[in-house]
Design a protein around this motif. Structure first.
Motif, short mmCIF file in Angstrom:
data_model
loop_
_atom_site.label_atom_id
_atom_site.label_comp_id
_atom_site.label_asym_id
_atom_site.label_seq_id
_atom_site.Cartn_x
_atom_site.Cartn_y
_atom_site.Cartn_z
N LEU A 1 0.86 -1.18 0.00
CA LEU A 1 0.00 0.00 0.00
C LEU A 1 0.90 1.24 0.00
O LEU A 1 1.72 1.41 0.90
CB LEU A 1 -0.91 0.00 1.24
N GLU B 1 0.83 5.24 0.11
CA GLU B 1 -0.06 6.37 0.42
C GLU B 1 0.70 7.35 1.30
O GLU B 1 1.25 6.95 2.33
CB GLU B 1 -1.31 5.85 1.13
N ARG C 1 -3.57 6.02 4.89
CA ARG C 1 -2.71 4.82 4.93
C ARG C 1 -3.15 3.88 6.05
O ARG C 1 -3.30 2.68 5.84
CB ARG C 1 -1.24 5.24 5.10
N ILE D 1 -6.89 2.40 5.36
CA ILE D 1 -6.91 1.40 4.28
C ILE D 1 -6.13 0.16 4.68
O ILE D 1 -6.55 -0.97 4.41
CB ILE D 1 -6.40 2.02 2.96
N LYS D 2 -5.01 0.34 5.36
CA LYS D 2 -4.24 -0.81 5.86
C LYS D 2 -5.13 -1.64 6.79
O LYS D 2 -5.14 -2.87 6.72
CB LYS D 2 -3.00 -0.33 6.60
N VAL E 1 -0.02 -6.75 4.79
CA VAL E 1 0.10 -5.42 4.19
C VAL E 1 1.41 -4.75 4.56
O VAL E 1 1.73 -4.60 5.73
CB VAL E 1 -1.08 -4.52 4.62
N THR F 1 3.63 -1.10 3.82
CA THR F 1 3.30 0.26 3.43
C THR F 1 4.53 1.06 3.03
O THR F 1 5.65 0.74 3.44
CB THR F 1 2.57 1.02 4.56
N ILE G 1 -1.44 -1.31 -4.22
CA ILE G 1 -2.47 -0.26 -4.21
C ILE G 1 -1.71 1.04 -3.99
O ILE G 1 -1.01 1.18 -2.99
CB ILE G 1 -3.49 -0.47 -3.08
N SER G 2 -1.82 1.97 -4.93
CA SER G 2 -1.02 3.19 -4.85
C SER G 2 -1.84 4.45 -5.05
O SER G 2 -2.64 4.54 -5.98
CB SER G 2 0.10 3.16 -5.89
#
Length: 132
Positions: free
Chosen positions: A10, A12, A18, A21-22, A32, A34, A55-56
């Motif tokens: 991820l 963000e 961040r 969504i995590k 996940v 980050t 996911i960016s």
């Protein structure tokens, strides 16, 4: 037999987004990692080895999501890796550029059900909880 968790990167820059969504992803059983911008994400991807999905965010300092996706696609092991754009940008303006840069989807920030549905579809996981 325990299934290996799917690994998601991820990317963000906004800490609130961040973490939220995590949390969505971890609650569904995903592993996940980050990063706060595209440059850090490239380093994280190199250290991670295997990734199942990225996911960016698109609009980030240091290196934006479009540049990050392009650089990630240059690496052989990530040419077919699914990358989802996650953004607050207007879809009318950004969606085509995003798809042209190698993303497989364009999702609005903080639409939990839509994002999790897209992730499950790309990873082929009907029920995320079965991964635990």
């Amino acid at each position: 037999m325990k299934k290996e968790k799917k690994r998601i990167l991820l990317v963000e820059d906004a800490s609130l987004f961040r973490e939220v969504i995590k949390g969505y992803l971890q609650s569904e059983g995903y592993d996940v990692m980050t990063a706060v911008n595209g440059a850090e994400a490239l380093e994280t991807a190199s250290r991670a080895g295997h990734l199942d999905l990225v996911i960016s965010d698109l609009d980030m300092p240091v290196m934006d999501g479009w540049t990050f996706a392009g650089k990630l696609r240059e690496k052989e092991q990530y040419r077919s890796l699914p990358i989802i754009a996650l953004t607050a940008l207007d879809p009318e303006e950004a969606e085509q550029l995003t798809l042209d840069k190698g993303f497989v989807g364009f999702e609005p920030k903080l639409n939990r059900e839509r994002l999790l549905g897209k992730v499950a579809g790309l990873l082929g996981t009907e029920s995320h909880k079965e991964q635990e």
